[in-house]
Design an enzyme around this catalytic site. Structure first.
Site, mmCIF file in Angstrom:
data_model
loop_
_atom_site.group_PDB
_atom_site.id
_atom_site.type_symbol
_atom_site.label_atom_id
_atom_site.label_comp_id
_atom_site.label_asym_id
_atom_site.label_seq_id
_atom_site.Cartn_x
_atom_site.Cartn_y
_atom_site.Cartn_z
ATOM 1 C CE1 TYR A 140 -28.763 -72.769 14.072
ATOM 2 C CE2 TYR A 140 -30.071 -74.614 12.510
ATOM 3 C CZ TYR A 140 -29.449 -73.141 12.797
ATOM 4 O OH TYR A 140 -29.245 -72.116 11.649
ATOM 5 N NE ARG A 179 -31.394 -67.179 14.460
ATOM 6 C CZ ARG A 179 -30.438 -67.532 13.883
ATOM 7 N NH1 ARG A 179 -29.439 -66.921 13.594
ATOM 8 N NH2 ARG A 179 -30.472 -68.644 12.878
ATOM 9 C CE1 TYR A 199 -31.324 -73.229 3.757
ATOM 10 C CE2 TYR A 199 -31.114 -73.736 6.263
ATOM 11 C CZ TYR A 199 -30.399 -73.683 4.987
ATOM 12 O OH TYR A 199 -29.147 -73.335 4.654
ATOM 13 N NE ARG A 228 -27.573 -69.391 2.432
ATOM 14 C CZ ARG A 228 -27.642 -70.365 3.176
ATOM 15 N NH1 ARG A 228 -26.705 -70.735 3.970
ATOM 16 N NH2 ARG A 228 -28.780 -71.229 2.828
ATOM 17 C CD GLU A 252 -21.213 -72.993 9.715
ATOM 18 O OE1 GLU A 252 -21.873 -73.914 10.086
ATOM 19 O OE2 GLU A 252 -21.394 -71.772 10.156
HETATM 20 C C1 LIG Z 1 -24.330 -73.694 7.651
HETATM 21 C C2 LIG Z 1 -25.427 -73.113 7.684
HETATM 22 O O1 LIG Z 1 -26.263 -72.347 8.830
HETATM 23 C C3 LIG Z 1 -25.293 -71.659 9.911
HETATM 24 C C4 LIG Z 1 -26.209 -71.047 10.622
HETATM 25 C C5 LIG Z 1 -26.330 -69.886 10.903
HETATM 26 C C6 LIG Z 1 -27.668 -69.395 11.772
HETATM 27 O O2 LIG Z 1 -28.356 -69.925 12.032
HETATM 28 O O3 LIG Z 1 -27.231 -67.989 12.147
HETATM 29 C C7 LIG Z 1 -25.682 -69.021 9.852
HETATM 30 C C8 LIG Z 1 -24.752 -69.503 9.206
HETATM 31 C C9 LIG Z 1 -24.322 -71.016 9.343
HETATM 32 O O4 LIG Z 1 -23.388 -71.088 10.523
HETATM 33 C C10 LIG Z 1 -26.604 -73.013 6.782
HETATM 34 O O5 LIG Z 1 -27.894 -73.208 6.944
HETATM 35 O O6 LIG Z 1 -26.261 -72.951 5.667
#
Ligand SMILES: C=C(O[C@@H]1C=C(C(=O)O)C=C[C@H]1O)C(=O)O
Length: 346
Positions: free
Chosen positions: A151, A158, A211, A224, A340
């Site tokens: 990830y 990305r 982050y 979000r 999630e």
């Molecule tokens: C759950 C989280 O992230 C996840 C990762 C994401 C991404 O990298 O595109 C988008 C939303 C979620 O699926 C979070 O950071 O709160």
């Protein structure tokens, strides 16, 4: 199909989550034209035009859950095509784009290329507002060939692509980054012509793109939620609110480690705060806002199969009985996240 689906949203976008039917019982479209389909099933397949419609097939179901297909529809006439490895369809207001990247030792560079191709294509066709992106990532929390978590590796590529296109796509949209059950990355997204999308953050959470570096060398590139105003709804704040994959994170910390029930409840509280009227108005979207009970076309991702019953229980007691919910038994983007949830409010 949910009873809450609008009869027809002539100038919007809507989706159904339906069981994958045997060919002889293929569902006929109840209304609208198909812009794209995502099939969640037991093996990945290269994206293709099937019945003149883009189809992305991803490996996200196992013996725990039944295969489903998400069907995106529009009221406008659709034109589909192929661009390199990607498939797409457009209706003059919306674009659906899907592409698969096979297994890689290190994802950074090919993910950057995939995203740069996608953003270039999207920009050139004039769909300059990103609306909703899905990143379906095999082995999401496993190490790549260099020992970096997949990830985090993905997030670097990305982020580099978004940095290269920051002049054209300065704002990030709602997204999901979730595990699949086969190596490789499936990406698909919706974009719209300019002027209708508003991107939202959550007052309970640090924006993901901010982050700190303990979560990875490049922070995740997403908002979000994204509100997409309906076309031709002057003076009215009607549209669809696309809620990103949401987890038990407060600020930037995972909370309730090892407690799936509490993680599920915290996630639903996060969604409640995100979709409520106060948060919408804070981002310039008028109107009453939504309640977590307005969430529909819900996807719930559960890391451990033995947690499925408790998560189902909480979701089904929180959300109305006519809510469309699909469950998947896949890993989440942090090893300590057990669940999630995402969906759409209309
Ligand atoms: C759950 C989280 O992230 C996840 C990762 C994401 C991404 O990298 O595109 C988008 C939303 C979620 O699926 C979070 O950071 O709160």
């Amino acid at each position: 199909m949910s009873n809450r689906q609008p009869e027809a949203r002539l100038h919007g976008l809507w989706s159904d989550l339906v069981p994958v039917a045997a060919p002889s019982e293929a569902p006929t479209a109840p209304h609208g034209n198909v812009l794209g389909r995502i099939r969640f099933t037991d093996a990945p397949t290269e994206p293709a035009l099937v019945d003149a419609t883009p189809l992305l097939t991803t490996h996200m179901t196992n013996e725990q859950v039944t295969p489903v297909e998400e069907i995106w529809r529009t009221g406008l006439p659709v034109r589909a095509g192929v661009s390199g490895d990607a498939v797409f369809a457009e209706d003059g207001e919306h674009l659906f784009y899907a592409v698969r990247l096979g297994p890689q030792p290190v994802y950074r560079r090919p993910v950057r290329e995939l995203y740069e191709n996608a953003l270039r294509f999207t920009w050139e066709r004039g769909y300059t507002d990103l609306v909703r992106m899905w990143n379906l990532i095999g082995g999401i929390t496993s190490p790549n060939a260099d020992g970096l978590e997949t990830y985090r590796d993905f997030c670097i590529g990305r982020a580099e692509a978004f940095a290269a296109f920051a002049d054209r796509f300065p704002q990030l949209s709602a997204a999901t980054g979730i595990g699949t059950l086969s190596p490789g990355v499936d990406v698909c997204f919706l974009a719209a012509k300019p002027g209708r999308a508003v991107h939202l953050e959550n007052p309970r959470q640090t924006p993901a793109y901010k982050y700190p570096s303990r979560y990875g060398p490049k922070s995740p590139s997403f908002a979000r939620a994204t509100f997409l105003r309906d076309v031709d709804a002057p003076g009215q704040e009607t549209g669809s609110l696309f809620v990103s994959g949401t987890a038990s994170i407060l600020g930037d910390d995972t909370v309730h480690v090892d407690d799936v029930a509490q993680q599920t409840e915290e996630t639903l509280r996060n969604i409640e705060a995100l979709v409520g009227g106060d948060n919408l108005r804070r981002h310039g979207v008028a109107g009453a806002g939504y309640d977590v009970k307005d969430l529909d076309q819900v996807k719930v991702y559960v890391r451990d199969a033995e947690h499925l019953p408790v998560v189902r229980n909480i979701c089904e007691s929180t959300l109305p009985a006519d809510t469309d919910i699909s469950y998947f038994n896949v890993a989440v983007c942090r090893p300590d996240l057990l669940v999630e949830i995402e969906g759409v409010c209309r």
